[in-house]
Design a protein around this motif. Structure first.
Motif, PDB file in Angstrom:
ATOM      1  N   ALA A 170       0.831  -1.209   0.000  1.00  0.00           N
ATOM      2  CA  ALA A 170       0.000   0.000   0.000  1.00  0.00           C
ATOM      3  C   ALA A 170       0.867   1.262   0.000  1.00  0.00           C
ATOM      4  O   ALA A 170       0.610   2.210  -0.748  1.00  0.00           O
ATOM      5  N   HIS A 171       1.888   1.256   0.841  1.00  0.00           N
ATOM      6  CA  HIS A 171       2.780   2.422   0.929  1.00  0.00           C
ATOM      7  C   HIS A 171       3.401   2.748  -0.439  1.00  0.00           C
ATOM      8  O   HIS A 171       3.374   3.896  -0.890  1.00  0.00           O
ATOM      9  N   HIS A 172       3.957   1.723  -1.084  1.00  0.00           N
ATOM     10  CA  HIS A 172       4.612   1.966  -2.369  1.00  0.00           C
ATOM     11  C   HIS A 172       3.595   2.354  -3.441  1.00  0.00           C
ATOM     12  O   HIS A 172       3.899   3.168  -4.326  1.00  0.00           O
ATOM     13  N   ALA A 173       2.404   1.783  -3.389  1.00  0.00           N
ATOM     14  CA  ALA A 173       1.361   2.193  -4.344  1.00  0.00           C
ATOM     15  C   ALA A 173       1.056   3.680  -4.176  1.00  0.00           C
ATOM     16  O   ALA A 173       1.060   4.444  -5.156  1.00  0.00           O
ATOM     17  N   ASP A 174       0.821   4.093  -2.944  1.00  0.00           N
ATOM     18  CA  ASP A 174       0.397   5.473  -2.693  1.00  0.00           C
ATOM     19  C   ASP A 174       1.526   6.471  -2.928  1.00  0.00           C
ATOM     20  O   ASP A 174       1.281   7.627  -3.259  1.00  0.00           O
ATOM     21  N   LYS A 217       3.619   6.112  -5.268  1.00  0.00           N
ATOM     22  CA  LYS A 217       3.884   6.004  -6.710  1.00  0.00           C
ATOM     23  C   LYS A 217       5.266   5.416  -6.974  1.00  0.00           C
ATOM     24  O   LYS A 217       6.059   5.956  -7.742  1.00  0.00           O
ATOM     25  N   ASP A 218       5.534   4.281  -6.331  1.00  0.00           N
ATOM     26  CA  ASP A 218       6.807   3.572  -6.475  1.00  0.00           C
ATOM     27  C   ASP A 218       6.500   2.137  -6.923  1.00  0.00           C
ATOM     28  O   ASP A 218       6.475   1.206  -6.116  1.00  0.00           O
ATOM     29  N   PRO A 219       6.257   1.950  -8.235  1.00  0.00           N
ATOM     30  CA  PRO A 219       5.837   0.618  -8.715  1.00  0.00           C
ATOM     31  C   PRO A 219       6.897  -0.450  -8.519  1.00  0.00           C
ATOM     32  O   PRO A 219       6.547  -1.629  -8.333  1.00  0.00           O
ATOM     33  N   ASP A 220       8.183  -0.084  -8.548  1.00  0.00           N
ATOM     34  CA  ASP A 220       9.230  -1.093  -8.320  1.00  0.00           C
ATOM     35  C   ASP A 220       9.201  -1.571  -6.871  1.00  0.00           C
ATOM     36  O   ASP A 220       9.308  -2.773  -6.599  1.00  0.00           O
ATOM     37  N   ALA A 243      -3.977  10.960  -6.850  1.00  0.00           N
ATOM     38  CA  ALA A 243      -3.535  10.465  -5.539  1.00  0.00           C
ATOM     39  C   ALA A 243      -4.314   9.198  -5.228  1.00  0.00           C
ATOM     40  O   ALA A 243      -5.444   9.019  -5.686  1.00  0.00           O
ATOM     41  N   THR A 244      -3.706   8.331  -4.464  1.00  0.00           N
ATOM     42  CA  THR A 244      -4.422   7.149  -3.965  1.00  0.00           C
ATOM     43  C   THR A 244      -4.164   7.011  -2.468  1.00  0.00           C
ATOM     44  O   THR A 244      -3.127   7.445  -1.962  1.00  0.00           O
ATOM     45  N   THR A 245      -5.143   6.423  -1.783  1.00  0.00           N
ATOM     46  CA  THR A 245      -5.000   6.068  -0.367  1.00  0.00           C
ATOM     47  C   THR A 245      -5.518   4.650  -0.200  1.00  0.00           C
ATOM     48  O   THR A 245      -6.716   4.413  -0.299  1.00  0.00           O
ATOM     49  N   TYR A 246      -4.602   3.736  -0.005  1.00  0.00           N
ATOM     50  CA  TYR A 246      -4.962   2.325   0.193  1.00  0.00           C
ATOM     51  C   TYR A 246      -5.006   2.061   1.697  1.00  0.00           C
ATOM     52  O   TYR A 246      -4.002   1.691   2.303  1.00  0.00           O
TER      53      TYR A 246
END
Lengths: 152, 152, 152
Positions: free
Chosen positions: A22-26, A28-31, A78-81
């Protein structure tokens, strides 16, 4: 008690792994997002319960996962997972778990601000690797979604 | 440190119990949901703070609980009981706790899709039984609710 | 394993601290909310990522924090600070962490019921004190907000 302690340590490590996704998604760190999976990790997408429906998509391996996540990241302002509960059962060097996520996606569509919410359950299979716990299989279940105009 | 370990183990087991309630509710398994309670478990419903208001309903015992849950389950297309934080204090073989839940209910009313959200706090009394921890008393507090038309 | 146990105990205590902030906020207890901070605790507010933007406000010390919280509490009919995941790293007597919070604020504006939602990340620095863990620094990041008319 040592078995109890090991299970506590494993469950916390697994929860950290799920939260890292979730942290990396939000952020914006796809790797970083792909790195929570094993090298040959598989994500399958379900629009209904996996016990009664077929996956609508499957992505296999870190490179394909990173590419898929990068495409998703580019769609949203923006996203919040927000992760809720994780129920995890550890069996030696493998584990299974269900995690709840209310995934919020903020975007603009023809100048209109839109909030897209997805009620997700992650049904995961984990493996203990030399680098620590990783997700080997993730069935990503969309229980329902909602899309609505949104103002700040 | 052994007292610390026992408390960690107990708190994780109690959290699993609280999460099992949500899981069985969302999977439409009212018997599983009732089984997280002691045989004579009591749920009281509050539409305001329990310290200043009377319960608006009380359900006692697993059979009555299962029946109540079955009735609730039948009303909704889908539910997502997203659990947030649990603050739990263990005292020997009993425990008390507050858990946050944002409970989402998807339904159709005269053909219109509706999302009913309930901001819930569970104020629980737990007991250690031969079958493990169970909920003996649950005060279910609706802090507020929201009902709105919803589109996918 | 003893280092593992200590970390588990510390992480649970820190999570309890973060949850106490939400509990006291929602129960309208600004003094209890301020007491989760060190005496000279600092809260900085950010409307964008702290790595790329300046704080839009800073509050220093328990008395100023309690006063700020009291002012906020007075604005809302009810609040629900739903905490999601906490990722915490402990290093001896200090720790850092990121916690997700979906903060719901119910209010009336000219007779209209309004739900104000804030997607918050708390970026915290913790210190072990003689009274237990406390928050020494909190960067409160508003990733996005939403304000909408709401009916029960």
């Amino acid at each position: 008690m040592s078995a109890d302690i090991e299970e506590l340590v494993d469950r916390l490590a697994i929860r950290d792994l799920v939260d890292a996704y979730a942290h990396h998604a939000d952020r914006k760190d796809p790797d970083g997002q792909a790195d929570v999976f094993t090298a040959d990790g598989v994500v399958r997408l379900f629009e209904g319960d996996p016990t009664t429906s077929e996956p609508v998509g499957t992505v296999t391996g870190r490179a394909a996962l990173a590419s898929t996540f990068a495409d998703l990241v580019s769609r949203y302002d923006a996203t919040t997972y927000l992760n809720g509960q994780s129920t995890v059962t550890v069996t030696g060097d493998t584990a299974t778990g269900e995690t709840y996520c209310m995934a919020h996606h903020l975007l603009h569509d023809n100048g209109e601000r839109v909030l897209l919410t997805m009620a997700i359950r992650y049904l995961d299979g984990f493996e203990r690797t030399p680098e620590g716990w990783r997700i080997a299989r993730r069935d990503l279940v969309f229980d329902w979604t909602e899309r609505r105009p949104s103002s700040a």
